[in-house]
Design a protein around this motif. Structure first.
Motif, PDB file in Angstrom:
ATOM      1  N   LYS A 191      -9.712  -1.460   6.657  1.00  0.00           N
ATOM      2  CA  LYS A 191     -10.244  -2.818   6.518  1.00  0.00           C
ATOM      3  C   LYS A 191     -10.979  -3.202   7.799  1.00  0.00           C
ATOM      4  O   LYS A 191     -10.530  -2.889   8.896  1.00  0.00           O
ATOM      5  CB  LYS A 191      -9.079  -3.780   6.309  1.00  0.00           C
ATOM      6  N   TRP A 231       0.850  -1.210   0.000  1.00  0.00           N
ATOM      7  CA  TRP A 231       0.000   0.000   0.000  1.00  0.00           C
ATOM      8  C   TRP A 231       0.880   1.253   0.000  1.00  0.00           C
ATOM      9  O   TRP A 231       0.590   2.216  -0.689  1.00  0.00           O
ATOM     10  CB  TRP A 231      -0.929  -0.001   1.225  1.00  0.00           C
ATOM     11  N   MET A 290      -0.781   2.069  18.665  1.00  0.00           N
ATOM     12  CA  MET A 290      -1.619   2.409  19.823  1.00  0.00           C
ATOM     13  C   MET A 290      -0.769   2.773  21.046  1.00  0.00           C
ATOM     14  O   MET A 290      -1.310   3.149  22.074  1.00  0.00           O
ATOM     15  CB  MET A 290      -2.562   1.258  20.134  1.00  0.00           C
TER      16      MET A 290
HETATM   17  C1  LIG Z   1      -2.553  -7.345   6.149  1.00  0.00           C
HETATM   18  S1  LIG Z   1      -1.048  -6.687   6.764  1.00  0.00           S
HETATM   19  C2  LIG Z   1      -0.896  -5.188   5.847  1.00  0.00           C
HETATM   20  C3  LIG Z   1      -0.527  -5.376   4.392  1.00  0.00           C
HETATM   21  C4  LIG Z   1      -0.125  -4.054   3.747  1.00  0.00           C
HETATM   22  N1  LIG Z   1      -1.283  -3.179   3.567  1.00  0.00           N
HETATM   23  C5  LIG Z   1       0.511  -4.234   2.382  1.00  0.00           C
HETATM   24  O1  LIG Z   1      -0.089  -3.831   1.388  1.00  0.00           O
HETATM   25  O2  LIG Z   1       1.642  -4.739   2.305  1.00  0.00           O
HETATM   26  C6  LIG Z   1      -1.530  -6.139   8.356  1.00  0.00           C
HETATM   27  C7  LIG Z   1      -0.388  -5.545   9.183  1.00  0.00           C
HETATM   28  O3  LIG Z   1      -0.941  -4.918  10.362  1.00  0.00           O
HETATM   29  C8  LIG Z   1       0.114  -4.912  11.320  1.00  0.00           C
HETATM   30  N2  LIG Z   1      -0.401  -4.564  12.661  1.00  0.00           N
HETATM   31  C9  LIG Z   1      -1.350  -5.202  13.369  1.00  0.00           C
HETATM   32  N3  LIG Z   1      -1.576  -4.578  14.535  1.00  0.00           N
HETATM   33  C10 LIG Z   1      -0.758  -3.489  14.574  1.00  0.00           C
HETATM   34  C11 LIG Z   1      -0.536  -2.440  15.502  1.00  0.00           C
HETATM   35  N4  LIG Z   1      -1.222  -2.383  16.665  1.00  0.00           N
HETATM   36  N5  LIG Z   1       0.374  -1.474  15.216  1.00  0.00           N
HETATM   37  C12 LIG Z   1       1.086  -1.541  14.061  1.00  0.00           C
HETATM   38  N6  LIG Z   1       0.913  -2.513  13.121  1.00  0.00           N
HETATM   39  C13 LIG Z   1       0.015  -3.476  13.372  1.00  0.00           C
HETATM   40  C14 LIG Z   1       0.678  -6.313  11.212  1.00  0.00           C
HETATM   41  O4  LIG Z   1       1.980  -6.388  11.754  1.00  0.00           O
HETATM   42  C15 LIG Z   1       0.623  -6.553   9.687  1.00  0.00           C
HETATM   43  O5  LIG Z   1       1.876  -6.315   9.089  1.00  0.00           O
END
Ligand SMILES: C[S@@+](CC[C@H](N)C(=O)[O-])C[C@H]1O[C@@H](n2cnc3c(N)ncnc32)[C@H](O)[C@@H]1O
Length: 216
Positions: free
Chosen positions: A163, A64, A100
């Motif tokens: 999402k 992204w 957060m």
């Molecule tokens: C589905 S992946 C994102 C894919 C990304 N949009 C891409 O296009 O490459 C979801 C991400 O959310 C991150 N994530 C989840 N909770 C998080 C948080 N509290 N703070 C930062 N990152 C977080 C995970 O580590 C993961 O890498």
């Protein structure tokens, strides 16, 4: 158990091999098929313009941010946050940590340097436990915290894309985000698998009022 996991991972590999968006991403420089969901959201909702300031929450492995960097051009700013580290992307400021947590927010605000972002995009996903109620609650917490972050930092014309998952928590997510923005719509881009409950919220024009990321 071992056999079940093996057949599940075989099914996953087979699905990946057949998926046209996986093939397209492999043939391009994009790091994930997720980029095509953002591209389709942009085609529908005109999310990006050159020169924009964009915050990408849950950015790893980075597709992204790669897309956003192309769209905003060299005069724009992309700040990408993830708990995981990922390969640098030209023109993208990367912050590793949980968005957060207050110290991470401080670093993020320093990177914004007084600018109001035009767009906050969130593809955040929790580490799944397999326990449906736990995963639903963790997903809701993430999207609502992302919405609160966006509403508290965006300018009045700003937009938030996130999402979330259709299911028992969906109405409460929509209503919490609905309270933070003047307009919000739900989208299901065709690159998002029909078998997945994932959908995307596109919300615009924060109502303002100093919400905190961690308040619930
Ligand atoms: C589905 S992946 C994102 C894919 C990304 N949009 C891409 O296009 O490459 C979801 C991400 O959310 C991150 N994530 C989840 N909770 C998080 C948080 N509290 N703070 C930062 N990152 C977080 C995970 O580590 C993961 O890498």
């Amino acid at each position: 158990m071992g056999t079940k996991r093996t057949s599940r991972s075989r099914a996953w590999v087979a699905r990946q091999e057949k998926d046209p968006y996986v093939r397209k991403a492999r043939a391009s420089a994009y790091r994930s098929r997720a980029v095509y969901k953002l591209e389709q959201l942009h085609q529908k909702d005109r999310l990006f313009r050159r020169g924009m300031v964009v915050v990408d929450l849950g950015a790893a492995p980075g597709s992204w941010s790669q897309y956003a960097a192309v769209k905003v051009g060299s005069e724009g700013v992309i700040i990408a946050v993830d708990r995981l580290s990922f390969q640098p992307i030209a023109g993208v400021i990367q912050i590793q940590g949980d968005f957060m947590h207050a110290p991470v927010l401080e670093v993020l605000d320093k990177a914004l340097d007084g600018r109001e972002p035009d767009l906050v995009i969130s593809d955040l996903a929790p580490n799944l436990t397999g326990v449906h109620s736990v995963d639903q609650a963790a997903t809701e917490d993430l999207v609502v915290a992302a919405g609160r972050f966006a509403a508290s930092r965006l300018g009045p014309k700003g937009a938030f894309v996130a999402k979330f998952f259709e299911g028992s928590q969906a109405a409460s997510v929509r209503s919490e985000i609905g309270d933070l923005f003047q307009r919000s719509q739900v989208r299901k881009p065709s690159a998002s698998r029909a078998s997945s409950a994932e959908v995307y919220l596109v919300a615009r024009n924060p109502v303002g009022g100093g919400v905190s990321v961690t308040d619930r």
